[in-house]
Design an enzyme around this catalytic site. Structure first.
Site, PDB file in Angstrom:
ATOM      1  N   ARG A 126       1.004  -1.156  -0.225  1.00  0.00           N
ATOM      2  CA  ARG A 126      -0.073  -0.107   0.179  1.00  0.00           C
ATOM      3  C   ARG A 126       0.874   1.445  -0.125  1.00  0.00           C
ATOM      4  O   ARG A 126       1.734   1.346   0.687  1.00  0.00           O
ATOM      5  CB  ARG A 126      -0.816   0.088   1.185  1.00  0.00           C
ATOM      6  CG  ARG A 126      -2.139  -1.055   1.197  1.00  0.00           C
ATOM      7  CD  ARG A 126      -2.814  -1.073   2.411  1.00  0.00           C
ATOM      8  NE  ARG A 126      -2.016  -1.433   3.568  1.00  0.00           N
ATOM      9  CZ  ARG A 126      -2.580  -1.441   4.851  1.00  0.00           C
ATOM     10  NH1 ARG A 126      -4.030  -1.028   4.985  1.00  0.00           N
ATOM     11  NH2 ARG A 126      -1.991  -1.372   5.897  1.00  0.00           N
ATOM     12  N   ASP A 159       0.952   5.667   0.314  1.00  0.00           N
ATOM     13  CA  ASP A 159       0.104   6.616   1.185  1.00  0.00           C
ATOM     14  C   ASP A 159      -0.439   7.754   0.080  1.00  0.00           C
ATOM     15  O   ASP A 159      -0.038   7.873  -1.076  1.00  0.00           O
ATOM     16  CB  ASP A 159       1.091   7.515   2.195  1.00  0.00           C
ATOM     17  CG  ASP A 159       1.605   6.608   3.145  1.00  0.00           C
ATOM     18  OD1 ASP A 159       0.779   5.704   3.502  1.00  0.00           O
ATOM     19  OD2 ASP A 159       2.875   6.829   3.770  1.00  0.00           O
ATOM     20  N   TYR A 183      11.563   1.440  -3.803  1.00  0.00           N
ATOM     21  CA  TYR A 183      11.040   2.881  -4.032  1.00  0.00           C
ATOM     22  C   TYR A 183      11.981   3.899  -4.412  1.00  0.00           C
ATOM     23  O   TYR A 183      13.173   3.511  -4.305  1.00  0.00           O
ATOM     24  CB  TYR A 183      10.739   3.282  -2.738  1.00  0.00           C
ATOM     25  CG  TYR A 183       9.213   3.059  -2.104  1.00  0.00           C
ATOM     26  CD1 TYR A 183       8.195   3.438  -2.119  1.00  0.00           C
ATOM     27  CD2 TYR A 183       9.111   1.864  -1.252  1.00  0.00           C
ATOM     28  CE1 TYR A 183       6.759   3.294  -1.959  1.00  0.00           C
ATOM     29  CE2 TYR A 183       7.912   1.237  -0.705  1.00  0.00           C
ATOM     30  CZ  TYR A 183       6.784   2.284  -1.021  1.00  0.00           C
ATOM     31  OH  TYR A 183       5.538   1.629  -0.770  1.00  0.00           O
ATOM     32  N   ARG A 230      10.247   8.246   3.555  1.00  0.00           N
ATOM     33  CA  ARG A 230      10.040   9.509   3.572  1.00  0.00           C
ATOM     34  C   ARG A 230      10.894  10.036   4.796  1.00  0.00           C
ATOM     35  O   ARG A 230      11.415  11.196   4.775  1.00  0.00           O
ATOM     36  CB  ARG A 230       8.569   9.893   3.518  1.00  0.00           C
ATOM     37  CG  ARG A 230       7.893   9.875   2.328  1.00  0.00           C
ATOM     38  CD  ARG A 230       6.337   9.850   2.336  1.00  0.00           C
ATOM     39  NE  ARG A 230       5.934  11.192   2.690  1.00  0.00           N
ATOM     40  CZ  ARG A 230       4.835  11.256   3.295  1.00  0.00           C
ATOM     41  NH1 ARG A 230       3.708  10.535   3.134  1.00  0.00           N
ATOM     42  NH2 ARG A 230       4.584  13.009   3.612  1.00  0.00           N
TER      43      ARG A 230
END
Length: 255
Positions: free
Chosen positions: A49, A51, A109, A196
């Site tokens: 998932r 964000d 990522y 992040r």
């Protein structure tokens, strides 16, 4: 029959991947489009998932159906019913044992930073802007401490619901190409806001405000309150999962 799909999306206008009853989500849009093609309700399971505001280069999902459609029909029919910010890249039947989440051996990522004095116009939805000069080599040096299995509590969101904070980072790199600095991380799995929060702690190192060893101190200290702030969502893209070759998936998601 179990079908796997590769999904690309611009997450800017969505409240994340997960289906929500009162806000737009990528999962909700995809399931609505698939249900139109199948003429019956379809629910999907994803590899990981994302964000609100985070993008997807090749998210992988699977779903079960008794409806007979060829792969081209699933791709074109679903795309025709999706908003322009979401597209199905490919579709293929897979073994019943395949699971988009649990069969993935790793996830990747990429965080992109536009590093120049002037803000972005064309790429504003897909990068984070940093006006102060960044030393990418210094950031890369600091980031290598993340490799291996560690407790990533220092980079875990307070709202994270994972059972524990131990994750294994398989590879991490920071590199510059002209005005863009890219941070790529591959791990077996990620915590909520993990990438992040790592980026938010690498930025002071790149600006020269902290020494490269600071990241090692944060990792060992396991204290989220003293680590850097959470970097904006706009710069983050889920490149996709990796699967073992025996599943027969496209090369982009095969280890």
């Amino acid at each position: 029959m179990r079908i796997a799909l590769g999904i690309e999306y611009d997450g800017t206008d969505f409240s994340g991947w997960q289906r929500l009853s009162h806000r737009p989500s990528v999962q909700g849009a995809l399931e609505k489009a698939l249900s139109s093609v199948a003429a019956q309700p379809v629910e999907v399971t994803c590899a990981g998932r994302t964000d609100a505001g985070v993008h997807g280069r090749c998210q992988v999902v699977h779903f079960d159906t008794e409806v007979q459609r060829d792969p081209r029909g699933w791709v074109l029919g679903t795309c025709a019913n999706l908003p322009t910010a979401v597209a199905v890249l490919w579709a293929m039947p897979v073994a019943d044992a395949f699971h988009a989440r649990f069969s993935a051996r790793s996830r990747r990522y990429c965080y992109r930073i536009l590093n120049r004095p002037v803000r972005a116009a064309l790429d504003a939805r897909y990068v984070t802007w940093e006006r102060q000069p960044l030393d990418a080599e210094r950031m890369h040096e600091a980031a290598q401490v993340l490799r291996g299995e560690h407790d990533f509590t220092a980079f875990r969101a307070i709202a994270c619901q994972a059972a524990h904070a131990r994750r294994e980072v398989l590879a991490v790199s920071v590199r510059r190409e002209d005005e863009q600095v890219s941070i790529e991380i591959e791990a077996n799995a990620f915590l909520h806001h993990m990438v992040r929060n790592i980026v938010g702690s690498l930025l002071p190192i790149g600006r020269g405000e902290r020494e490269p060893g600071w990241l090692a101190q944060l990792l060992a200290g396991r204290n989220r309150e003293v680590a850097g702030p959470t970097a904006p969502a706009s710069g983050l893209t889920f490149i996709g999962p990796r699967y073992e070759p025996h599943w027969g998936l496209p090369a982009a998601v095969t280890a």
